[in-house]
Design an enzyme around this catalytic site. Structure first.
Site: not given
Length: 203
Positions: A119, A128, A131, A133
């Site tokens: 990343r 990207r 991710d 999160d």
């Protein structure tokens, strides 16, 4: 059987979880002492997107103090904040965990998983490979700039709410209310279920 896996039978995007897998996951819980529940959103729009999401799930499961309890269906999403067709579309999914890690340590692990998939963080809204999160951690509400909980934009993002609702229909987003109600209030434009794709719970 965990209620996390109670799915709507009429929804063709939902993949049933075999009872044997649920039993294995529940048995693994005995290795965690007083775990908390956490919700993780995954997204990828470069490379082999499905393979990357599965790799991230497996890496989370391999983390000491983490057990993956639920994996959502896959959604395909148009990129946010950029010109149409300027980037590949995203594959998105949500993972529900039980963990004994504190939020700060879970964030460190999330970043480590991202970095393992190369990343790069040099452009906001940029493409990207991955991710990872933290959407929510237990019922924690915090405005810590290092890790704001719950995720400050989760309540308005269909690509988070839709897969989360699939895997936990009765979930609540701390400070915002039922996920079902939040999902009903946002547009699903550009967010489409991919019934032909499937992510698996780690064995």
């Amino acid at each position: 059987m965990s209620t996390s896996f109670t799915k709507g039978l009429s929804d063709p995007t939902v993949q049933p979880v075999p009872a044997s897998v649920i039993e294995q996951v529940d048995a693994a819980d005995t290795t965690l002492s007083n775990p908390e529940r956490a919700v993780i959103a995954l997204g990828a729009n470069l490379g082999n997107r499905l393979e990357t999401l599965q790799g991230a799930i497996d890496a989370l499961e391999d983390t000491p103090g983490v057990r993956v309890k639920g994996v959502s269906p896959v959604y395909e999403t148009e990129p946010w904040g950029v010109d149409p067709d300027s980037q590949p579309s995203y594959f998105n999914a949500v993972v529900v965990l039980k963990t004994t890690l504190p939020p700060s340590s879970l964030l460190e692990r999330a970043h480590a998983v991202e970095e393992a998939f190369h990343r790069v963080r040099d452009e906001r809204w940029g493409p990207r490979t991955l991710d990872v999160d933290i959407v929510a951690y237990a019922d924690v509400v915090s405005d810590d700039p290092h890790l704001t909980l719950p995720h400050p934009r989760a309540h308005e993002r269909a690509f988070v709410l839709a897969p989360w609702h699939d895997v936990e229909p009765h979930a609540h987003l701390p400070g915002h209310g039922p996920v079902a109600g939040l999902l009903a209030a946002v547009t699903r434009t550009g967010v489409a279920p991919r019934a032909d794709l499937e992510l698996r719970l780690p064995e």
